[in-house]
Design a protein around this motif. Structure first.
Motif, mmCIF file in Angstrom:
data_model
loop_
_atom_site.group_PDB
_atom_site.id
_atom_site.type_symbol
_atom_site.label_atom_id
_atom_site.label_comp_id
_atom_site.label_asym_id
_atom_site.label_seq_id
_atom_site.Cartn_x
_atom_site.Cartn_y
_atom_site.Cartn_z
ATOM 1 N N GLN A 193 6.685 15.231 -18.259
ATOM 2 C CA GLN A 193 7.496 14.954 -17.077
ATOM 3 C C GLN A 193 6.671 15.121 -15.800
ATOM 4 O O GLN A 193 6.777 14.306 -14.871
ATOM 5 N N GLN A 194 5.854 16.168 -15.743
ATOM 6 C CA GLN A 194 5.026 16.395 -14.563
ATOM 7 C C GLN A 194 3.954 15.313 -14.436
ATOM 8 O O GLN A 194 3.713 14.788 -13.345
ATOM 9 N N ARG A 195 3.334 14.941 -15.548
ATOM 10 C CA ARG A 195 2.295 13.922 -15.489
ATOM 11 C C ARG A 195 2.867 12.537 -15.163
ATOM 12 O O ARG A 195 2.203 11.725 -14.517
ATOM 13 N N ILE A 196 4.098 12.268 -15.593
ATOM 14 C CA ILE A 196 4.735 10.998 -15.237
ATOM 15 C C ILE A 196 4.958 10.926 -13.732
ATOM 16 O O ILE A 196 4.682 9.901 -13.076
ATOM 17 N N ALA A 197 5.447 12.036 -13.147
ATOM 18 C CA ALA A 197 5.669 12.051 -11.694
ATOM 19 C C ALA A 197 4.343 11.872 -10.949
ATOM 20 O O ALA A 197 4.265 11.106 -9.963
ATOM 21 N N LEU A 198 3.299 12.566 -11.392
ATOM 22 C CA LEU A 198 1.992 12.432 -10.739
ATOM 23 C C LEU A 198 1.420 11.023 -10.932
ATOM 24 O O LEU A 198 0.813 10.460 -10.012
ATOM 25 N N ALA A 199 1.606 10.463 -12.142
ATOM 26 C CA ALA A 199 1.090 9.115 -12.400
ATOM 27 C C ALA A 199 1.793 8.074 -11.535
ATOM 28 O O ALA A 199 1.165 7.108 -11.075
ATOM 29 N N ARG A 200 3.069 8.266 -11.315
ATOM 30 C CA ARG A 200 3.789 7.331 -10.446
ATOM 31 C C ARG A 200 3.283 7.421 -9.006
ATOM 32 O O ARG A 200 3.138 6.383 -8.324
ATOM 33 N N ASP A 201 3.021 8.633 -8.539
ATOM 34 C CA ASP A 201 2.456 8.779 -7.186
ATOM 35 C C ASP A 201 1.075 8.129 -7.111
ATOM 36 O O ASP A 201 0.749 7.450 -6.120
ATOM 37 N N ALA A 202 0.259 8.344 -8.151
ATOM 38 C CA ALA A 202 -1.074 7.737 -8.156
ATOM 39 C C ALA A 202 -0.986 6.212 -8.216
ATOM 40 O O ALA A 202 -1.756 5.501 -7.550
ATOM 41 N N LEU A 203 -0.027 5.692 -8.997
ATOM 42 C CA LEU A 203 0.153 4.240 -9.085
ATOM 43 C C LEU A 203 0.572 3.670 -7.736
ATOM 44 O O LEU A 203 0.098 2.589 -7.327
ATOM 45 N N ALA A 204 1.441 4.377 -7.026
ATOM 46 C CA ALA A 204 1.875 3.901 -5.707
ATOM 47 C C ALA A 204 0.678 3.807 -4.752
ATOM 48 O O ALA A 204 0.551 2.822 -3.987
ATOM 49 N N ARG A 205 -0.201 4.797 -4.808
ATOM 50 C CA ARG A 205 -1.381 4.756 -3.942
ATOM 51 C C ARG A 205 -2.359 3.659 -4.382
ATOM 52 O O ARG A 205 -2.983 3.001 -3.535
ATOM 53 N N GLN A 206 -2.479 3.470 -5.694
ATOM 54 C CA GLN A 206 -3.371 2.421 -6.173
ATOM 55 C C GLN A 206 -2.858 1.039 -5.769
ATOM 56 O O GLN A 206 -3.634 0.154 -5.387
ATOM 57 N N ARG A 207 -1.564 0.824 -5.824
ATOM 58 C CA ARG A 207 -0.994 -0.455 -5.396
ATOM 59 C C ARG A 207 -1.156 -0.670 -3.896
ATOM 60 O O ARG A 207 -1.384 -1.794 -3.428
ATOM 61 N N GLU A 208 -1.044 0.430 -3.134
ATOM 62 C CA GLU A 208 -1.268 0.323 -1.695
ATOM 63 C C GLU A 208 -2.727 -0.036 -1.411
ATOM 64 O O GLU A 208 -3.021 -0.850 -0.510
ATOM 65 N N MET A 209 -3.644 0.549 -2.195
ATOM 66 C CA MET A 209 -5.053 0.192 -2.030
ATOM 67 C C MET A 209 -5.284 -1.280 -2.371
ATOM 68 O O MET A 209 -6.056 -1.976 -1.693
ATOM 69 N N LEU A 210 -4.607 -1.776 -3.408
ATOM 70 C CA LEU A 210 -4.727 -3.193 -3.773
ATOM 71 C C LEU A 210 -4.194 -4.079 -2.649
ATOM 72 O O LEU A 210 -4.821 -5.097 -2.280
ATOM 73 N N ARG A 211 -3.062 -3.696 -2.069
ATOM 74 C CA ARG A 211 -2.474 -4.485 -0.989
ATOM 75 C C ARG A 211 -3.407 -4.534 0.215
ATOM 76 O O ARG A 211 -3.637 -5.604 0.804
ATOM 77 N N LEU A 212 -3.987 -3.411 0.585
ATOM 78 C CA LEU A 212 -4.908 -3.378 1.727
ATOM 79 C C LEU A 212 -6.180 -4.178 1.440
ATOM 80 O O LEU A 212 -6.713 -4.858 2.328
ATOM 81 N N THR A 213 -6.663 -4.091 0.196
ATOM 82 C CA THR A 213 -7.861 -4.855 -0.151
ATOM 83 C C THR A 213 -7.583 -6.357 -0.099
ATOM 84 O O THR A 213 -8.443 -7.150 0.336
ATOM 85 N N GLU A 214 -6.378 -6.752 -0.551
ATOM 86 C CA GLU A 214 -6.014 -8.170 -0.472
ATOM 87 C C GLU A 214 -5.934 -8.636 0.991
ATOM 88 O O GLU A 214 -6.336 -9.761 1.335
ATOM 89 N N GLN A 215 -5.431 -7.747 1.875
ATOM 90 C CA GLN A 215 -5.383 -8.085 3.302
ATOM 91 C C GLN A 215 -6.806 -8.254 3.848
ATOM 92 O O GLN A 215 -7.093 -9.206 4.606
ATOM 93 N N ARG A 216 -7.693 -7.340 3.462
ATOM 94 C CA ARG A 216 -9.084 -7.435 3.930
ATOM 95 C C ARG A 216 -9.746 -8.708 3.396
ATOM 96 O O ARG A 216 -10.543 -9.352 4.085
ATOM 97 N N HIS A 217 -9.419 -9.041 2.148
ATOM 98 C CA HIS A 217 -9.981 -10.267 1.577
ATOM 99 C C HIS A 217 -9.497 -11.497 2.335
ATOM 100 O O HIS A 217 -10.262 -12.446 2.591
ATOM 101 N N ALA A 218 -8.212 -11.465 2.715
ATOM 102 C CA ALA A 218 -7.662 -12.595 3.478
ATOM 103 C C ALA A 218 -8.323 -12.699 4.848
ATOM 104 O O ALA A 218 -8.452 -13.797 5.417
ATOM 105 N N GLN A 219 -8.764 -11.539 5.386
ATOM 106 C CA GLN A 219 -9.416 -11.530 6.698
ATOM 107 C C GLN A 219 -10.916 -11.747 6.579
ATOM 108 O O GLN A 219 -11.620 -11.782 7.592
ATOM 109 N N GLY A 220 -11.422 -11.825 5.362
ATOM 110 C CA GLY A 220 -12.848 -12.070 5.157
ATOM 111 C C GLY A 220 -13.709 -10.839 5.189
ATOM 112 O O GLY A 220 -14.940 -10.946 5.233
#
Length: 476
Positions: A193-220
């Protein structure tokens, strides 16, 4: 009243008991009494631990409730208790076999005897060649008793008592296994249960990193390779969740069935709290010494009691090789008409002593004695194996628990370093010296370290539970 001196030989024989006297196994006494376990560390105390309720040292009220419910409702413990009641009834039966048995009887016999004629009044006529019908009525009691000349019945009672002791130890052993299984499943559930909660937080940050990287890619300012790397990490983080969820559900089902409930019945009670915390063992653990372990482990005690029962059964087999004397007595009233049943003048009494001896049995009794001796030797070997297994379990559990502490300490240092890195990165981000992606990555690494720490903590607590089981604790 004069004493019947002819009975003295019978009394002397009744004091005899065939078969070897049980003196306990030699291996029950360790070679170095009072010695500590070889794997014991400075975190273990020499004093003997308490036998029951060791799980309260984990300071988790939900676990305490689970253990209480499981001990009261688990089918495995109930089956062991039923076998104990069977053994107790067998002991009562063996004790009763040494006492006289008494029966009440009512008898009616109708017989037609050829060679005799009946006259018109129904009386027999000895002059003819016909037949006569006879009626016989009887009410009475009979009693029988076999003298225990060679102690076979006493050995039977001794064996039944040892079997009862073994059955009681089996109940304790079932409780030991159950309490350990409950605690381990609960610890692993909280870890998942604790690792699931931590993994979800880590996944949220990883998706945010993906979103920002996609924005940077769009900006060149970022390459397609950077985007794919972040997408790969996000997919990896997402793929880690289903196995953890499946393991969580498995432990929920296991806890319900161990507590005697259907799967899903305890989901509400076991739902993850706002912050799931893996229970921690106490700072010091009392283990005692090997001699105390052998006295405390229910499986060792059960094996020793079965050894005692097998030894007593040799005496039962030996007694069957010698003559036996039994006594039967009959007393009753009756006659040829129903009215004779209330005529106390027609009282009959018979006493019948009987001597029997199967001296010419072509080796059958000797074979039974040989079987009993073989069973005794087998039980002795099982006891020695139980002793060795108990000592090995204790040493293994101590080693795993000691090394588990080291693993937790290392994981805690790694988590502290990751937390400091995340804090410093946040300071740099607020000062404009670090990007948001760098901050998110540092926080993700901190969450990953927290997952590793949770996993190491759960493993250490599980090793503590295994140690309690190895020490034979958890029975009432």
């Amino acid at each position: 009243m004069r004493f019947p001196f002819t009975a003295l030989p019978l009394l002397a024989l009744a004091a005899c008991t065939t078969g070897p006297d049980y003196r306990g196994p030699e291996t029950a006494r360790p070679a170095t009494p009072g010695a500590q376990f070889a794997r014991a560390s400075g975190d273990t105390g020499p004093q003997a631990p308490a036998a029951a309720a060791w799980w309260t040292a984990l300071n988790d009220p939900v676990l305490d409730t689970l253990e209480t419910r499981a001990l009261a409702a688990n089918p495995g413990v109930a089956a062991a208790e039923a076998r104990m009641r069977q053994a107790r009834a067998s002991l009562r039966s063996e004790r009763a076999n040494a006492l006289p048995s008494t029966n009440a009887s009512a008898l009616y016999v109708h017989a037609t005897v050829p060679g005799l004629d009946l006259n018109d009044s129904g009386d027999s006529d000895q002059s003819g060649g016909g037949s006569e019908s006879l009626n016989f009525y009887n009410l009475g009691f009979d009693a029988s008793w076999e003298a225990d000349l060679w102690g076979g019945k006493r050995r039977g009672v001794e064996a039944a008592r040892a079997q009862l002791d073994a059955a009681q130890a089996d109940v304790a052993d079932a409780q030991v296994s159950l309490t350990a299984e409950i605690a381990q499943a609960y610890v692993h559930l909280r870890d998942r249960q604790q690792r699931i909660a931590l993994a979800r937080d880590a996944l949220a940050r990883q998706r945010e990193m993906l979103r920002l990287t996609e924005q940077r890619h769009a900006q060149g300012t970022a390459s397609a390779l950077d985007v794919e790397r972040q997408r790969h990490l996000a997919e990896q983080a997402d793929a880690a969740l289903p196995p953890l969820a499946a393991e969580r559900d498995g432990y929920l089902n296991a806890l319900a069935t161990l507590a005697g409930e259907a799967p899903g019945a305890l989901d509400g009670m076991l739902a993850a709290p706002s912050k799931a915390i893996v229970p921690l063992p106490p700072a010091q653990v009392a283990v005692g010494d090997p001699a105390e372990l052998l006295k405390r482990r229910p499986d060792v005690r059960a094996a020793e009691r079965r050894f005692a029962a097998a030894t007593a059964k040799i005496g039962v087999a030996e007694a069957a090789r010698f003559p036996s004397i039994s006594f039967m007595g009959l007393i009753g009233i009756g006659g040829t008409s129903p009215g004779d049943l209330v005529d106390f003048d027609k009282l009959a009494a018979i006493a019948m002593p009987r001597l029997s001896w199967s001296f010419l049995d072509f080796g059958r009794n000797a074979a039974r004695v040989g079987q009993a001796e073989g069973a005794r030797d087998e039980a002795a070997a099982h006891y020695r194996q139980a002793v060795l297994d108990a000592l090995r379990d204790g040493e293994d559990a101590l080693s795993r628990f000691g090394n588990g502490r080291l693993s937790v300490a290392s994981a805690a240092r790694s988590k502290a370093s990751a937390d400091r890195t995340a804090a410093l990165t946040r300071q740099r981000f607020e000062a404009g010296a670090a990007t948001r992606i760098q901050l998110l990555d540092a926080e993700r690494q901190s969450l990953s370290a927290a997952q590793s720490l949770s996993q190491a903590t759960a493993a250490m607590t599980a090793d503590y539970i295994a140690l309690q089981k190895a020490l034979g604790l958890g029975w009432r």
